[in-house]
Design a protein around this motif. Sequence first.
Motif, PDB file in Angstrom:
ATOM      1  N   MET A  34       0.867  -1.178   0.000  1.00 35.82           N
ATOM      2  CA  MET A  34       0.000   0.000   0.000  1.00 35.82           C
ATOM      3  C   MET A  34       0.902   1.226   0.000  1.00 35.82           C
ATOM      4  O   MET A  34       2.010   1.190   0.551  1.00 35.82           O
ATOM      5  N   GLY A  35       0.424   2.291  -0.625  1.00 33.98           N
ATOM      6  CA  GLY A  35       1.291   3.453  -0.698  1.00 33.98           C
ATOM      7  C   GLY A  35       0.551   4.727  -1.011  1.00 33.98           C
ATOM      8  O   GLY A  35      -0.666   4.729  -1.235  1.00 33.98           O
ATOM      9  N   ARG A  50       5.720   3.968   0.619  1.00 39.85           N
ATOM     10  CA  ARG A  50       5.125   2.665   0.385  1.00 39.85           C
ATOM     11  C   ARG A  50       5.375   1.792   1.595  1.00 39.85           C
ATOM     12  O   ARG A  50       6.415   1.919   2.265  1.00 39.85           O
ATOM     13  N   ILE A  51       4.432   0.897   1.887  1.00 36.69           N
ATOM     14  CA  ILE A  51       4.590  -0.032   3.004  1.00 36.69           C
ATOM     15  C   ILE A  51       4.130  -1.410   2.552  1.00 36.69           C
ATOM     16  O   ILE A  51       3.080  -1.567   1.926  1.00 36.69           O
ATOM     17  N   THR A  52       4.925  -2.422   2.858  1.00 35.69           N
ATOM     18  CA  THR A  52       4.573  -3.786   2.502  1.00 35.69           C
ATOM     19  C   THR A  52       3.602  -4.365   3.520  1.00 35.69           C
ATOM     20  O   THR A  52       3.370  -3.782   4.590  1.00 35.69           O
ATOM     21  N   ASN A  76      -7.589  -2.953   6.773  1.00 30.51           N
ATOM     22  CA  ASN A  76      -7.305  -2.615   5.370  1.00 30.51           C
ATOM     23  C   ASN A  76      -7.172  -1.111   5.172  1.00 30.51           C
ATOM     24  O   ASN A  76      -7.742  -0.541   4.222  1.00 30.51           O
ATOM     25  N   THR A  77      -6.425  -0.484   6.059  1.00 24.76           N
ATOM     26  CA  THR A  77      -6.227   0.955   5.968  1.00 24.76           C
ATOM     27  C   THR A  77      -4.743   1.292   5.923  1.00 24.76           C
ATOM     28  O   THR A  77      -3.900   0.533   6.407  1.00 24.76           O
ATOM     29  N   VAL A  78      -4.452   2.439   5.328  1.00 25.54           N
ATOM     30  CA  VAL A  78      -3.095   2.971   5.311  1.00 25.54           C
ATOM     31  C   VAL A  78      -3.180   4.466   5.572  1.00 25.54           C
ATOM     32  O   VAL A  78      -4.054   5.148   5.044  1.00 25.54           O
ATOM     33  N   ASP A  79      -2.300   4.955   6.428  1.00 25.21           N
ATOM     34  CA  ASP A  79      -2.263   6.364   6.794  1.00 25.21           C
ATOM     35  C   ASP A  79      -0.927   6.981   6.416  1.00 25.21           C
ATOM     36  O   ASP A  79       0.094   6.275   6.336  1.00 25.21           O
ATOM     37  N   ALA A  97      -2.899   0.629  -3.902  1.00 26.78           N
ATOM     38  CA  ALA A  97      -2.753  -0.682  -3.279  1.00 26.78           C
ATOM     39  C   ALA A  97      -2.658  -1.765  -4.334  1.00 26.78           C
ATOM     40  O   ALA A  97      -3.344  -1.694  -5.366  1.00 26.78           O
ATOM     41  N   GLY A  98      -1.840  -2.750  -4.055  1.00 25.60           N
ATOM     42  CA  GLY A  98      -1.782  -3.960  -4.868  1.00 25.60           C
ATOM     43  C   GLY A  98      -2.652  -5.006  -4.198  1.00 25.60           C
ATOM     44  O   GLY A  98      -2.388  -5.382  -3.054  1.00 25.60           O
ATOM     45  N   VAL A  99      -3.680  -5.461  -4.911  1.00 25.37           N
ATOM     46  CA  VAL A  99      -4.721  -6.273  -4.286  1.00 25.37           C
ATOM     47  C   VAL A  99      -4.871  -7.609  -5.025  1.00 25.37           C
ATOM     48  O   VAL A  99      -4.809  -7.655  -6.246  1.00 25.37           O
ATOM     49  N   TYR A 100      -5.070  -8.657  -4.255  1.00 28.36           N
ATOM     50  CA  TYR A 100      -5.358  -9.981  -4.815  1.00 28.36           C
ATOM     51  C   TYR A 100      -6.865 -10.210  -4.796  1.00 28.36           C
ATOM     52  O   TYR A 100      -7.517 -10.047  -3.764  1.00 28.36           O
ATOM     53  N   ILE A 101      -7.394 -10.589  -5.960  1.00 29.82           N
ATOM     54  CA  ILE A 101      -8.837 -10.831  -6.062  1.00 29.82           C
ATOM     55  C   ILE A 101      -9.085 -12.204  -6.667  1.00 29.82           C
ATOM     56  O   ILE A 101      -8.195 -12.812  -7.258  1.00 29.82           O
ATOM     57  N   ALA A 102     -10.300 -12.667  -6.484  1.00 34.15           N
ATOM     58  CA  ALA A 102     -10.724 -13.921  -7.100  1.00 34.15           C
ATOM     59  C   ALA A 102     -11.024 -13.688  -8.578  1.00 34.15           C
ATOM     60  O   ALA A 102     -11.411 -12.589  -8.967  1.00 34.15           O
TER      61      ALA A 102
END
Length: 121
Positions: A34-35, A50-52, A76-79, A97-102
């Motif tokens: 997320m960044g 950016r934060i992993t 699921n938040t980033v500050d 954000a880099g997100v994994y989805i179905a």
Amino acid sequence: QVQLVESGGGLVQAGGSLRLSCAASGSMLGINNMGWYRQAPGKQRELVARITSGGRTNYVDSVKGRFTISRDNAKNTVDLQMNSLKPEDTAVYYCNAGVYIAPAYRYIEVWGQGTLVTVSS
């Protein structure tokens, strides 16, 4: 569908502080990095911080020591805490954000709508 919603932008005097928040919602299997990015008028969008998922962080040199990125994996938040703000920090700030989805953990990149930060001198 995954969405990122930002909040916390505004007008602040030089030397002041602001805190930006971003919340991810929707159908997700997980979130990787997320960044925060920013884009000033007439300039290209640049990575600010950016934060992993494991909490490792990196920052653009111009904000090191002034900005701090953090995330809450459960929410699921980033500050982004921004201190000692300078006029050159003025920009639209975007959450990313880099997100994994179905299905099958497909990886997508999601952007927020942007929030304006204005630092007056």
